[in-house]
Design an enzyme around this catalytic site. Structure first.
Site, PDB file in Angstrom:
ATOM      1  N   GLU A  53      15.812  31.330  43.987  1.00 20.20           N
ATOM      2  CA  GLU A  53      14.817  32.367  43.701  1.00 20.20           C
ATOM      3  C   GLU A  53      13.415  31.780  43.833  1.00 20.20           C
ATOM      4  O   GLU A  53      13.200  30.587  43.619  1.00 20.20           O
ATOM      5  CB  GLU A  53      15.081  32.931  42.300  1.00 20.20           C
ATOM      6  CG  GLU A  53      14.129  33.985  41.785  1.00 20.20           C
ATOM      7  CD  GLU A  53      13.944  35.225  42.647  1.00 20.20           C
ATOM      8  OE1 GLU A  53      13.841  35.093  43.864  1.00 20.20           O
ATOM      9  OE2 GLU A  53      13.837  36.317  42.064  1.00 20.20           O
ATOM     10  N   ASP A  54      12.472  32.655  44.202  1.00 22.98           N
ATOM     11  CA  ASP A  54      11.090  32.197  44.352  1.00 22.98           C
ATOM     12  C   ASP A  54      10.468  31.862  43.001  1.00 22.98           C
ATOM     13  O   ASP A  54       9.810  30.837  42.850  1.00 22.98           O
ATOM     14  CB  ASP A  54      10.243  33.230  45.113  1.00 22.98           C
ATOM     15  CG  ASP A  54      10.364  34.655  44.565  1.00 22.98           C
ATOM     16  OD1 ASP A  54      10.997  34.853  43.496  1.00 22.98           O
ATOM     17  OD2 ASP A  54       9.818  35.574  45.200  1.00 22.98           O
ATOM     18  N   ASP A  69      10.000  34.756  36.338  1.00 26.36           N
ATOM     19  CA  ASP A  69       8.878  35.364  35.610  1.00 26.36           C
ATOM     20  C   ASP A  69       9.416  35.932  34.301  1.00 26.36           C
ATOM     21  O   ASP A  69       9.614  35.182  33.344  1.00 26.36           O
ATOM     22  CB  ASP A  69       8.198  36.403  36.503  1.00 26.36           C
ATOM     23  CG  ASP A  69       7.002  37.069  35.841  1.00 26.36           C
ATOM     24  OD1 ASP A  69       6.475  36.501  34.873  1.00 26.36           O
ATOM     25  OD2 ASP A  69       6.577  38.148  36.289  1.00 26.36           O
ATOM     26  N   PHE A 121      -0.743  35.549  38.398  1.00 29.73           N
ATOM     27  CA  PHE A 121      -0.095  36.148  39.561  1.00 29.73           C
ATOM     28  C   PHE A 121      -0.356  35.300  40.799  1.00 29.73           C
ATOM     29  O   PHE A 121      -1.496  35.125  41.222  1.00 29.73           O
ATOM     30  CB  PHE A 121      -0.574  37.581  39.791  1.00 29.73           C
ATOM     31  CG  PHE A 121       0.293  38.316  40.769  1.00 29.73           C
ATOM     32  CD1 PHE A 121       1.533  38.808  40.381  1.00 29.73           C
ATOM     33  CD2 PHE A 121      -0.101  38.479  42.080  1.00 29.73           C
ATOM     34  CE1 PHE A 121       2.360  39.462  41.292  1.00 29.73           C
ATOM     35  CE2 PHE A 121       0.717  39.134  42.998  1.00 29.73           C
ATOM     36  CZ  PHE A 121       1.942  39.632  42.598  1.00 29.73           C
ATOM     37  N   ARG A 154       3.348  36.650  51.978  1.00 33.78           N
ATOM     38  CA  ARG A 154       4.608  35.905  51.929  1.00 33.78           C
ATOM     39  C   ARG A 154       4.583  34.730  52.894  1.00 33.78           C
ATOM     40  O   ARG A 154       5.244  33.722  52.680  1.00 33.78           O
ATOM     41  CB  ARG A 154       5.792  36.807  52.311  1.00 33.78           C
ATOM     42  CG  ARG A 154       6.089  37.927  51.340  1.00 33.78           C
ATOM     43  CD  ARG A 154       7.453  38.541  51.680  1.00 33.78           C
ATOM     44  NE  ARG A 154       7.657  39.838  51.063  1.00 33.78           N
ATOM     45  CZ  ARG A 154       8.082  40.032  49.817  1.00 33.78           C
ATOM     46  NH1 ARG A 154       8.322  39.000  49.036  1.00 33.78           N
ATOM     47  NH2 ARG A 154       8.261  41.250  49.347  1.00 33.78           N
TER      48      ARG A 154
HETATM   49  P1  IMP Z   1      11.061  38.992  37.060  1.00 30.73           P
HETATM   50  O1  IMP Z   1      12.181  39.962  37.213  1.00 30.73           O
HETATM   51  O2  IMP Z   1       9.961  39.501  36.193  1.00 30.73           O
HETATM   52  O3  IMP Z   1      11.485  37.586  36.671  1.00 30.73           O
HETATM   53  O4  IMP Z   1      10.348  38.911  38.447  1.00 30.73           O
HETATM   54  C1  IMP Z   1      11.027  38.479  39.530  1.00 30.73           C
HETATM   55  C2  IMP Z   1      10.398  38.931  40.812  1.00 30.73           C
HETATM   56  O5  IMP Z   1       9.071  39.449  40.643  1.00 30.73           O
HETATM   57  C3  IMP Z   1      10.268  37.730  41.672  1.00 30.73           C
HETATM   58  O6  IMP Z   1      11.417  37.578  42.451  1.00 30.73           O
HETATM   59  C4  IMP Z   1       9.054  38.041  42.481  1.00 30.73           C
HETATM   60  O7  IMP Z   1       9.419  38.773  43.635  1.00 30.73           O
HETATM   61  C5  IMP Z   1       8.207  38.914  41.598  1.00 30.73           C
HETATM   62  N1  IMP Z   1       7.151  38.133  40.919  1.00 30.73           N
HETATM   63  C6  IMP Z   1       7.113  37.665  39.658  1.00 30.73           C
HETATM   64  N2  IMP Z   1       5.982  36.983  39.404  1.00 30.73           N
HETATM   65  C7  IMP Z   1       5.273  37.028  40.574  1.00 30.73           C
HETATM   66  C8  IMP Z   1       4.003  36.478  40.960  1.00 30.73           C
HETATM   67  O8  IMP Z   1       3.267  35.805  40.226  1.00 30.73           O
HETATM   68  N3  IMP Z   1       3.641  36.749  42.247  1.00 30.73           N
HETATM   69  C9  IMP Z   1       4.384  37.471  43.119  1.00 30.73           C
HETATM   70  N4  IMP Z   1       5.574  37.979  42.789  1.00 30.73           N
HETATM   71  C10 IMP Z   1       6.015  37.760  41.524  1.00 30.73           C
HETATM   72 MG    MG Z   2       7.640  40.881  45.048  1.00 34.76          MG
END
Ligand code: IMP
Ligand code: MG
Length: 187
Positions: free
Chosen positions: A105-106, A109, A158, A171
């Site tokens: 995963e990238d 968050d 962010f 991206r």
């Molecule tokens: P989560 O479900 O809140 O953990 O977020 C996961 C997804 O939200 C990641 O796979 C990203 O695609 C996107 N995301 C979360 N934080 C960021 C950020 O700082 N920049 C860009 N995309 C984010």
């Molecule tokens: Mg995204």
């Protein structure tokens, strides 16, 4: 910092990691994964779309036989904060039964996406299931997941680049950086 020629780097408030720093860290993780999973049936499962840049680099630093596949998840929409609603848009194609699965995963968050994806992947009865995240945001969360491999810890801001987008842009940036606030505000 390396410029890729399209000027999108000018949209960054600051660069957190250069392409060189990222490549070095990815190589270290690839070596760790190769060591850890030697003699096992490794399958990398990346999360579309943000995870695929990391997957493409990581798979080529892993020196043991392995497969890879992708699952689809969408959570953010056009916002810069997580909606908490995760939609699965694609399941895996390969058989994960009895395989050692590593989710690529990238960013970790809020953890909503990884939680939903791990719940989905467990239904495929893998032998093991671990998470490898390029970035881990240091923040309080509802879902505390254990991250087996992590690229870098970052503050709760962010960020874009290296697969991470804002409204589907950035991206392709080879670095990871914090987006200028005026660009969020423009939407
Ligand atoms: P989560 O479900 O809140 O953990 O977020 C996961 C997804 O939200 C990641 O796979 C990203 O695609 C996107 N995301 C979360 N934080 C960021 C950020 O700082 N920049 C860009 N995309 C984010
Ligand atoms: Mg995204």
């Amino acid at each position: 910092m390396t410029h890729s020629g399209h000027g999108l780097e000018d949209h960054l408030q600051r660069v957190l990691f250069t392409p060189e720093q990222i490549a070095q860290r990815v190589a270290e993780i690839g070596a760790e994964v190769s060591h850890e999973y030697a003699g096992r049936d490794l399958t990398l499962v990346s999360i579309l779309k943000g995870g695929v840049v990391f997957l493409a680099d990581l798979t080529r630093t892993i020196t043991i036989p392995h497969a890879y596949d992708m699952v689809g998840a969408a959570s953010y929409g056009a916002s810069v904060t997580s909606s908490g609603q995760v939609t699965i848009t694609k399941d895996v194609d390969v058989n994960l039964m009895g395989r050692d699965v590593l989710v690529i995963e990238d960013i970790y968050d809020t953890g909503h996406t990884l939680k939903v994806i791990c719940d989905l992947l467990r239904l495929h009865n893998p032998r093991s299931l671990e998470i490898c995240a390029m970035l881990v945001k240091d923040k309080a969360r509802d879902h505390d997941l254990s991250i087996r491999f992590c690229g870098f810890h970052i503050p709760d801001e962010f960020v874009v680049g290296y697969g991470l987008d804002h409204n589907e842009l950035y991206r392709d940036l080879p670095c990871i950086g914090v987006l200028k606030p005026e660009i969020y505000q423009r939407g």
